[in-house]
Design an enzyme around this catalytic site. Structure first.
Site, PDB file in Angstrom:
ATOM      1  N   CYS A  86       0.815  -1.222   0.000  1.00 47.73           N
ATOM      2  CA  CYS A  86       0.000   0.000   0.000  1.00 47.73           C
ATOM      3  C   CYS A  86       0.846   1.268   0.000  1.00 47.73           C
ATOM      4  O   CYS A  86       0.432   2.283  -0.575  1.00 47.73           O
ATOM      5  CB  CYS A  86      -0.967  -0.004   1.181  1.00 47.73           C
ATOM      6  N   HIS A 162      -2.312   1.306   7.015  1.00 49.65           N
ATOM      7  CA  HIS A 162      -2.623   1.398   5.588  1.00 49.65           C
ATOM      8  C   HIS A 162      -2.307   2.806   5.076  1.00 49.65           C
ATOM      9  O   HIS A 162      -2.512   3.805   5.776  1.00 49.65           O
ATOM     10  CB  HIS A 162      -4.101   1.071   5.389  1.00 49.65           C
TER      11      HIS A 162
END
Length: 322
Positions: A86, A162
């Protein structure tokens, strides 16, 4: 999610991200950690190409609602199909949606090759890119005890973090999250106010967490500060050469040049520090530690050191309880 050759977890750090971007062949940009999106802070960083936001993933937490913003074919958006990718994907979301960044030959070819792909195929193309994967994994820690990030949708109990990106595209602010179905249009904006709009979106995200949650990080993709300083110094030198020796403007221009030279020196020191830190991140210290402990044991110096350390820890523990 696809493992695609096991992508490593990389640290949220501007030096790591700047060297990662350079490793992919991109030039003229760097990443800076930022603590505020106020106008004064943003003015210091201009031009800002996009923002990279790190937060703790909470499974089942409501996500921004996709609005009917018309066609999004002009936006590079890839679904995340690789565990631990990510950070790199958030960076690529910004790089591949700008026309004013020198991507280098390989990443430019990648952008052209995937232009007509859907989000899922773009994600698979990232996972199969030898360049992107190898540069990403070059930041793998050699420490065998480091735990890798878990798949955000795996349902496991470990804390998972994330990365997503925010940037203006064709007059609108977009949130680009590889775990969403597509790019999220957050409303109209322009080059002067888009960071303020992004600040609102980030604050709304942070408000969903308890006041004790501090695991957030925000970085900006900006123009290379070294290049900017060098260009500004060169411009001042040109102005100084065009002025007569007795011109009243020379003093102010010389003062401006001194300030820029100091700024350039600070940036050079920062880059050297980043490079050293990245080298240490990649180095495997386990053999050195093993040999040191073995040598101490052979000299019969290890056991007394362990005993002394235990006694010191015990004393500290008793002191803290008093």
């Amino acid at each position: 999610m696809s493992e695609a050759g096991n992508w490593c977890l990389i640290e949220s750090d501007p030096g790591v991200f700047t060297e990662l971007i350079s490793g992919m062949g991109v030039s003229g940009v760097q990443v800076e950690e930022i603590w505020s999106l106020d106008d004064e802070s943003m003015a210091e960083l201009k031009p800002v190409y996009g923002l990279i936001f790190l937060f703790k993933w909470v499974n089942g937490q409501p996500q921004p609602v996709m609005t009917d913003s018309g066609p999004t074919d002009h936006i590079f958006f890839a679904n995340q199909v690789i565990t631990n990718a990510c950070a790199t994907q958030a960076i690529l979301s910004i790089l591949l949606n700008r026309d004013d960044i020198d991507l280098g030959e390989e990443l430019s070819n990648f952008k052209e090759f995937t232009a007509d792909f859907g989000p899922d195929m773009k994600g698979l193309a990232i996972s199969n890119s030898d360049l992107i994967r190898s540069v990403h994994n070059s930041f793998a820690r050699s420490d065998p005890f480091v735990n890798e990030m878990q798949d955000p949708k795996s349902g496991k109990d470990e804390d998972v973090y994330h990365f997503i990106a925010y940037m203006p595209i064709h007059g609108a602010l977009y949130e680009l999250d590889g775990l969403s179905q597509g790019p999220v249009n957050l409303g109209a904006c322009d080059d002067d106010n888009w960071t303020s709009r992004a600040n609102e979106a980030i604050q709304n995200r942070m408000a969903r967490y308890s006041a004790a949650e501090l695991h957030f990080s925000l970085m900006a993709l900006t123009r290379d500060r070294l290049e900017m300083c060098e260009e500004q110094i060169e411009e001042l030198d040109g102005l100084l050469l065009s002025l007569p020796e007795n011109a009243v403007e020379r003093q102010q221009l010389n003062n401006d040049r001194t300030a820029l030279q100091h700024k350039l020196h600070m940036e050079q020191e920062k880059r050297a520090r980043w490079h050293r830190e990245n080298t240490l991140r990649k180095h495997n210290f386990i053999p050195m530690i093993y040999n040191l402990l073995r040598t101490l044991a052979e000299r019969k110096e290890l056991e007394p050191l362990v005993t002394a350390a235990k006694q010191k820890a015990s004393t500290r523990s008793r002191t803290m309880k008093q």
